[in-house]
Write an enzyme that holds these catalytic residues in place. Structure first.
Site, mmCIF file in Angstrom:
data_model
loop_
_atom_site.group_PDB
_atom_site.id
_atom_site.type_symbol
_atom_site.label_atom_id
_atom_site.label_comp_id
_atom_site.label_asym_id
_atom_site.label_seq_id
_atom_site.Cartn_x
_atom_site.Cartn_y
_atom_site.Cartn_z
ATOM 1 N N ALA A 46 40.938 -35.133 11.009
ATOM 2 C CA ALA A 46 40.594 -34.209 9.931
ATOM 3 C C ALA A 46 39.094 -34.072 9.744
ATOM 4 O O ALA A 46 38.640 -33.238 8.956
ATOM 5 C CB ALA A 46 41.225 -34.671 8.616
ATOM 6 N N TYR B 256 36.852 -33.820 12.561
ATOM 7 C CA TYR B 256 36.168 -33.257 13.725
ATOM 8 C C TYR B 256 35.170 -32.202 13.233
ATOM 9 O O TYR B 256 35.540 -31.240 12.560
ATOM 10 C CB TYR B 256 37.157 -32.594 14.671
ATOM 11 C CG TYR B 256 38.139 -33.507 15.356
ATOM 12 C CD1 TYR B 256 37.813 -34.827 15.648
ATOM 13 C CD2 TYR B 256 39.398 -33.050 15.729
ATOM 14 C CE1 TYR B 256 38.713 -35.665 16.286
ATOM 15 C CE2 TYR B 256 40.307 -33.877 16.376
ATOM 16 C CZ TYR B 256 39.957 -35.191 16.643
ATOM 17 O OH TYR B 256 40.857 -36.010 17.283
ATOM 18 N N HIS C 248 12.906 -2.569 1.792
ATOM 19 C CA HIS C 248 13.184 -2.145 0.422
ATOM 20 C C HIS C 248 14.493 -1.362 0.377
ATOM 21 O O HIS C 248 14.764 -0.560 1.276
ATOM 22 C CB HIS C 248 12.040 -1.248 -0.083
ATOM 23 C CG HIS C 248 12.318 -0.650 -1.433
ATOM 24 N ND1 HIS C 248 12.169 -1.363 -2.593
ATOM 25 C CD2 HIS C 248 12.761 0.598 -1.791
ATOM 26 C CE1 HIS C 248 12.480 -0.581 -3.616
ATOM 27 N NE2 HIS C 248 12.846 0.604 -3.163
ATOM 28 N N GLY D 74 32.508 -33.090 11.326
ATOM 29 C CA GLY D 74 31.701 -33.758 10.324
ATOM 30 C C GLY D 74 31.950 -33.308 8.897
ATOM 31 O O GLY D 74 32.802 -32.470 8.598
#
Length: 458
Positions: free
Chosen positions: A39, A41, A444, A43
């Site tokens: 769960a 993989y 802009h 990080g």
């Protein structure tokens, strides 16, 4: 017991480690990556940090814009956002798994790693025999986990920032203990979904390291979302009754009160994820707070062992973990010039509504450091783009050295703050003066062009 040999062993599948692994494999190294949970993989960021929380933040802002009145409507909006978050995390987790496991020079092992000696690690797996890995070089990338301080009592309604992400139902009432970045993000997010949120903070104010005007603006914006703050207060006991968690709270004057909540979130910091590593067997030193001690090149006191990312006690951001990888890459295959000292001005963003981002010194810090300070401050009501988006809450603020014109710091609270802060950080790193941002041509209508007007005040 099976023994595997590797040129490099990476323990943990975080940002720095997962980037380092394919790089080393491309150099012809035999690389093994060990991750204790499928769960995780990819990080923390992908699975239980930046990505899922920001996905929910976005969903919450969409829900708030729809103006739902009935709680059932708010629940459906939350459940939709939660499913979207789950799909995104699943996709990214799979992609990260494939990027590492699919590389011919990398072996991915799912199991719990513990040191046996400075060069040896044993990996325990659920469904197969444990294996020993002997590696010439070892990189620890196990991250950090939420800290859960002891509180008297017992409750089934207690969560941390990880476990709360698994809750797929919108609570009507939430108590958050702690007003740091994590606590404020969850407070803003759930308030936007329609939860009644109370934040309990031991100190007298939030964001104590920021200038008073920033603290006040953030507090007012969160209160406008419905967030209630209890400052100078601490939770003494938590218990469950038939329908809610009941918090016993005492303030600094000694007065007590009770608060009922469907969910209680502990947002009280994070601690290194090293409990199972048996670092002492490798002779690796840790700091007083338990983080792995490293030098400015990320090397531990054991020369062939490095620590990458949150586990080394540096700033806990995924982009810092990525930069850790760059430092290690430079020392292994470059000229050895890179170090943590190169990080001059690291920007941060807190994804409340609106976003608060900062870089460098505050006005107060700059004055204490002896600078002759000039301050530019612009309300976002002055931005055409903010008016188009109907997002005029907040202001942009910059602190400048009067003698040199260089930017000492900035605090941006408002629309697109998390993007604009990067431009200011780049200007600071390259030692540009505030005039360079004041006179630059921007598209802009955009939020970036607000920098023209912000620095024109000086």
């Amino acid at each position: 017991m099976i023994t595997q040999e590797a040129d490099a062993l990476i323990i943990g599948f975080g940002k720095g480690g997962k980037t380092l692994a394919p790089f080393l494999a491309k150099q012809g190294w035999r690389v093994i990556v060990v991750e204790q949970s499928p769960a995780m993989y990819g990080g923390t960021c992908i699975n239980i940090g930046c990505i899922p929380t920001k996905s929910l933040v976005h969903g919450a802002e969409i829900a708030a814009s729809r103006g739902y009145v009935e709680f059932a409507e708010k629940e459906r909006a939350f459940e939709e956002a939660w499913r979207t978050k789950e799909e995104l995390v699943s996709f990214l987790r799979g992609k990260n798994h494939d990027n590492v496991a699919g590389h011919p020079g990398i072996r991915l092992i799912t199991g719990q790693a513990s040191f046996v000696s400075p060069h040896e690690v044993i990996v325990t797996m659920q469904e197969s025999e444990a294996i020993t890995i002997r590696a010439d070089r070892i990189f620890i990338n196990t991250g950090a986990v939420p800290a859960m301080p002891a509180v008297e009592g017992d409750s089934r309604r207690l969560y941390n920032s990880t476990t709360l992400l698994g809750l797929n139902k919108l609570p009507r009432r939430m108590a958050i203990i702690g007003s740091g970045f994590i606590g404020l993000e969850f407070a803003s997010m759930y308030a936007n979904f329609g939860t009644e949120v109370t934040v309990i903070e031991r100190g007298p104010e939030l964001l104590k390291r920021e200038d008073a005007d920033v603290r006040e603006a953030v507090r007012q914006a969160l209160e406008a979302l419905g967030v209630r703050f209890l400052f100078s207060s601490r939770v003494e006991r938590i218990r469950d009754d038939a329908s809610a968690a009941v918090l016993s709270i005492r303030d600094e004057a000694g007065d007590s009160r009770s608060l009922e909540a469907d969910v209680v979130l502990f947002a009280t910091g994070r601690q290194p994820n090293t409990a199972s590593l048996a670092l002492e067997r490798a002779g690796v030193r840790v700091t007083e707070k338990g983080f792995i001690a490293v030098d400015d090149t990320l090397r531990t006191n054991v020369p062939h062992i490095w620590a990458i990312g949150d586990v080394n006690g540096g700033p806990q951001f995924t982009y810092i973990s990525l930069d850790d990888y760059r430092i290690i890459r430079n020392h292994l295959f470059g000229d050895g010039s890179r170090s943590r000292q190169d990080r001059l001005h690291v920007p941060t963003s807190v994804f409340i509504t609106p976003v608060f981002a900062k870089v460098g010194m505050t006005e107060e810090e700059a004055a204490k450091a002896g600078f002759r300070v000039k301050v530019a401050k612009l309300p976002l009501t002055a931005s055409p783009r903010a008016r188009i988006l109907r997002q005029t809450t907040g202001f942009y603020k910059a602190v400048v050295d009067e003698e040199t014109g260089r930017i000492l710091g900035a605090a941006l609270f408002g629309e697109e703050a998390g993007e604009i802060i990067n431009a200011i950080a780049l200007a600071m790193d390259t030692e540009q003066t505030h005039e360079s941002l004041r006179d630059r041509i921007y598209t802009h209508p955009s939020m970036t062009e607000t920098l023209n007007d912000l620095f024109a005040q000086l």
